[in-house]
Design an enzyme around this catalytic site. Structure first.
Site, mmCIF file in Angstrom:
data_model
loop_
_atom_site.group_PDB
_atom_site.id
_atom_site.type_symbol
_atom_site.label_atom_id
_atom_site.label_comp_id
_atom_site.label_asym_id
_atom_site.label_seq_id
_atom_site.Cartn_x
_atom_site.Cartn_y
_atom_site.Cartn_z
ATOM 1 N N ARG A 91 0.824 -1.225 0.000
ATOM 2 C CA ARG A 91 0.000 0.000 0.000
ATOM 3 C C ARG A 91 0.852 1.266 0.000
ATOM 4 N NH1 ARG A 91 -4.172 -1.699 4.626
ATOM 5 N NH2 ARG A 91 -2.195 -2.359 5.501
ATOM 6 N N ASP A 135 9.227 -6.750 -5.319
ATOM 7 C CA ASP A 135 8.300 -7.331 -4.346
ATOM 8 C C ASP A 135 8.114 -8.791 -4.740
ATOM 9 O OD1 ASP A 135 5.880 -8.126 -2.915
ATOM 10 O OD2 ASP A 135 5.529 -5.987 -2.568
ATOM 11 N N ARG A 155 10.796 -0.338 8.957
ATOM 12 C CA ARG A 155 11.133 -0.905 10.264
ATOM 13 C C ARG A 155 12.646 -0.916 10.425
ATOM 14 N NH1 ARG A 155 6.919 0.194 11.686
ATOM 15 N NH2 ARG A 155 5.237 -1.050 12.558
ATOM 16 N N ASP A 184 13.190 6.889 9.649
ATOM 17 C CA ASP A 184 12.191 7.183 10.691
ATOM 18 C C ASP A 184 12.207 6.083 11.748
ATOM 19 O OD1 ASP A 184 9.932 8.640 11.755
ATOM 20 O OD2 ASP A 184 8.634 7.042 11.000
ATOM 21 N N GLU A 232 14.540 0.962 19.498
ATOM 22 C CA GLU A 232 13.553 2.011 19.751
ATOM 23 C C GLU A 232 12.999 1.807 21.161
ATOM 24 O OE1 GLU A 232 10.565 2.327 16.705
ATOM 25 O OE2 GLU A 232 12.026 2.431 15.094
ATOM 26 N N HIS A 277 10.260 7.786 14.523
ATOM 27 C CA HIS A 277 9.144 6.880 14.215
ATOM 28 C C HIS A 277 7.787 7.608 14.289
ATOM 29 C CE1 HIS A 277 7.957 2.360 14.161
ATOM 30 N NE2 HIS A 277 7.110 3.093 13.464
ATOM 31 N N ALA A 333 3.533 8.133 10.436
ATOM 32 C CA ALA A 333 2.097 7.951 10.235
ATOM 33 C C ALA A 333 1.248 8.896 11.076
ATOM 34 C CB ALA A 333 1.722 6.512 10.581
HETATM 35 P P1 NAD Z 1 1.795 -3.797 2.889
HETATM 36 O O1 NAD Z 1 1.558 -5.081 3.602
HETATM 37 O O2 NAD Z 1 0.682 -3.158 2.162
HETATM 38 O O3 NAD Z 1 3.007 -3.976 1.856
HETATM 39 C C1 NAD Z 1 4.199 -4.620 2.185
HETATM 40 C C2 NAD Z 1 4.738 -5.245 0.906
HETATM 41 O O4 NAD Z 1 6.012 -5.795 1.187
HETATM 42 C C3 NAD Z 1 3.852 -6.381 0.364
HETATM 43 O O5 NAD Z 1 3.470 -6.108 -0.978
HETATM 44 C C4 NAD Z 1 4.746 -7.611 0.457
HETATM 45 O O6 NAD Z 1 4.554 -8.513 -0.620
HETATM 46 C C5 NAD Z 1 6.118 -6.957 0.386
HETATM 47 N N1 NAD Z 1 7.199 -7.811 0.843
HETATM 48 C C6 NAD Z 1 7.177 -8.828 1.739
HETATM 49 N N2 NAD Z 1 8.393 -9.381 1.849
HETATM 50 C C7 NAD Z 1 9.204 -8.704 1.008
HETATM 51 C C8 NAD Z 1 10.572 -8.816 0.660
HETATM 52 N N3 NAD Z 1 11.355 -9.741 1.211
HETATM 53 N N4 NAD Z 1 11.074 -7.951 -0.248
HETATM 54 C C9 NAD Z 1 10.285 -7.009 -0.823
HETATM 55 N N5 NAD Z 1 8.971 -6.869 -0.545
HETATM 56 C C10 NAD Z 1 8.452 -7.702 0.364
HETATM 57 O O7 NAD Z 1 2.410 -2.824 3.994
HETATM 58 P P2 NAD Z 1 2.508 -1.232 3.944
HETATM 59 O O8 NAD Z 1 1.290 -0.657 4.569
HETATM 60 O O9 NAD Z 1 2.878 -0.801 2.585
HETATM 61 O O10 NAD Z 1 3.720 -1.019 4.970
HETATM 62 C C11 NAD Z 1 5.064 -1.209 4.570
HETATM 63 C C12 NAD Z 1 5.984 -1.070 5.770
HETATM 64 O O11 NAD Z 1 5.852 0.221 6.364
HETATM 65 C C13 NAD Z 1 5.733 -2.064 6.909
HETATM 66 O O12 NAD Z 1 6.986 -2.514 7.406
HETATM 67 C C14 NAD Z 1 5.126 -1.247 7.987
HETATM 68 O O13 NAD Z 1 5.401 -1.795 9.254
HETATM 69 C C15 NAD Z 1 5.837 0.073 7.772
HETATM 70 N N6 NAD Z 1 5.143 1.214 8.366
HETATM 71 C C16 NAD Z 1 5.872 2.134 9.073
HETATM 72 C C17 NAD Z 1 5.236 3.231 9.648
HETATM 73 C C18 NAD Z 1 5.996 4.278 10.409
HETATM 74 O O14 NAD Z 1 5.430 4.919 11.276
HETATM 75 N N7 NAD Z 1 7.254 4.519 10.102
HETATM 76 C C19 NAD Z 1 3.846 3.363 9.532
HETATM 77 C C20 NAD Z 1 3.145 2.429 8.775
HETATM 78 C C21 NAD Z 1 3.804 1.354 8.192
#
Ligand code: NAD
Length: 317
Positions: free
Chosen positions: A154, A174, A235, A259, A264, A283, A286
């Site tokens: 997403r 991906d 992360r 971030d 942490e 961090h 969002a």
């Molecule tokens: P999502 O689940 O929609 O997308 C994650 C994508 O990563 C998926 O399409 C999956 O197929 C892919 N993936 C899995 N393993 C992989 C690999 N080895 N190599 C490449 N791609 C791989 O998640 P999202 O909502 O897009 O979130 C992405 C990241 O952002 C997550 O780690 C989430 O924890 C992080 N995040 C951080 C914050 C923040 O505050 N900094 C906030 C929201 C999300």
């Protein structure tokens, strides 16, 4: 006796908007929350969630020991999207419904902010101006560059949309690539090695798992273009910080923005913070007003859905 919903983390007492609270109370729930203003100890957290029907969870841990014995628990909604603090196997075994919220726009905007801020050396210019210094630092333009998105879920997809006006080439890796979503956004699917070799900017948008821990390490950094930039809004576990520090110190990488961190909450003695061509935030990607407002409503509505025999709005299964 009214069923209870626990708003966890020190922030949730203030973050969950009144409309979300109204959705819960109108459905008959009693709200209990962490009002201490600090992170709860294991015992305090366990006591607060012991007899609740639903949890609105932050980044605090929900391992087996924490979850077992919560016999009334039916649904956990994460006020965020990362679930690496959840023992999902135990949650499944307990028959829980688990949901997340949609914060992809906030994080994608923040990733773009990090990209621009590091290319423009914005923190150094800001510090210079505040010190009354007429300084000059290296700057780069985003236009014409190649941006590699590791993870095309997403947030990755939304970032590709936001980048579309900048005249960049966008690559994405991906393992579960959605080819149609990539084509619609003029994104070229590539292997990880191809992405690392060709990208001026590598931005991480994948979950932290056993398999992805230290995905960015000495070996993968060596595969990156000289003078590339690394952006991590996903992360901390994805990046070996000592390898990143070495690459920034040697000049292999021109800069980095993050971030998220291996440890942490952060402390000021992280050696990365002494590197000048970087952007760091605690961090907070969002945490926009819009995400908090909508996130509260998504959590509340998800809990009411489960009460009525349905599913969370953004279910994990
Ligand atoms: P999502 O689940 O929609 O997308 C994650 C994508 O990563 C998926 O399409 C999956 O197929 C892919 N993936 C899995 N393993 C992989 C690999 N080895 N190599 C490449 N791609 C791989 O998640 P999202 O909502 O897009 O979130 C992405 C990241 O952002 C997550 O780690 C989430 O924890 C992080 N995040 C951080 C914050 C923040 O505050 N900094 C906030 C929201 C999300």
């Amino acid at each position: 006796m009214a069923k209870k919903v626990a708003l966890m983390t020190r922030h949730h007492a203030t973050l969950i908007c009144q409309e979300a609270r109204d959705i819960l109370t109108q459905a008959g729930f009693e709200i209990v929350s962490n009002d201490t203003g600090r992170i709860l100890t294991f015992e305090e957290q366990k006591a607060l969630i012991k007899d609740v029907y639903a949890i609105v969870a932050g980044t605090e841990k929900y391992d087996r020991e924490m979850l077992l014995g919560c016999d009334n628990l039916k649904v956990v909604t994460r006020f965020g999207v990362g679930t690496d603090n959840f023992d999902l196997n135990t949650m499944k075994e307990m028959g829980l419904e688990v949901g997340v919220i949609a914060n992809y726009n906030a994080v994608a905007e923040f990733a773009l902010t990090h990209i621009l801020a590091v290319l423009k050396n914005l923190p150094r210019y800001d510090a210079a101006a505040r010190a009354g210094a007429w300084s000059r630092f290296d700057m780069r333009e985003l236009t014409g560059k190649t941006v590699g998105l590791v993870g095309f879920g997403r947030i990755g997809k939304r970032l590709a949309e936001l980048l579309s006006g900048f005249g960049v080439t966008i690559l994405a890796y991906d393992p579960y690539m959605n080819e149609q979503a990539a084509a619609e956004r003029k994104v070229k699917p590539v292997t990880l090695d191809e992405l690392l070799a060709a990208s001026d900017i590598v931005s991480l948008h994948l979950p932290a798992t056993e398999q992805t821990k230290h995905l960015i390490n000495e070996q993968t950094i060596a595969k990156m273009k000289d003078g590339a930039y690394l952006i991590n809004t996903s992360r901390g576990a994805l990046v070996d910080e000592s390898a990143l520090l070495a690459a920034l110190t040697s000049g292999k990488l021109a800069g980095a923005a993050s971030d998220v961190y291996e440890k942490e909450p952060i402390t000021a003695d992280n050696p990365l913070f002494a590197i000048p061509n970087t952007v760091f935030t605690p961090h907070c990607s969002a945490l926009t007003y819009e995400t908090n407002y909508n996130g509260g409503i998504i959590c509340a509505q998800s809990i009411v859905n489960v009460l009525n025999g349905g599913k969370p709005l953004y279910p994990l299964w």
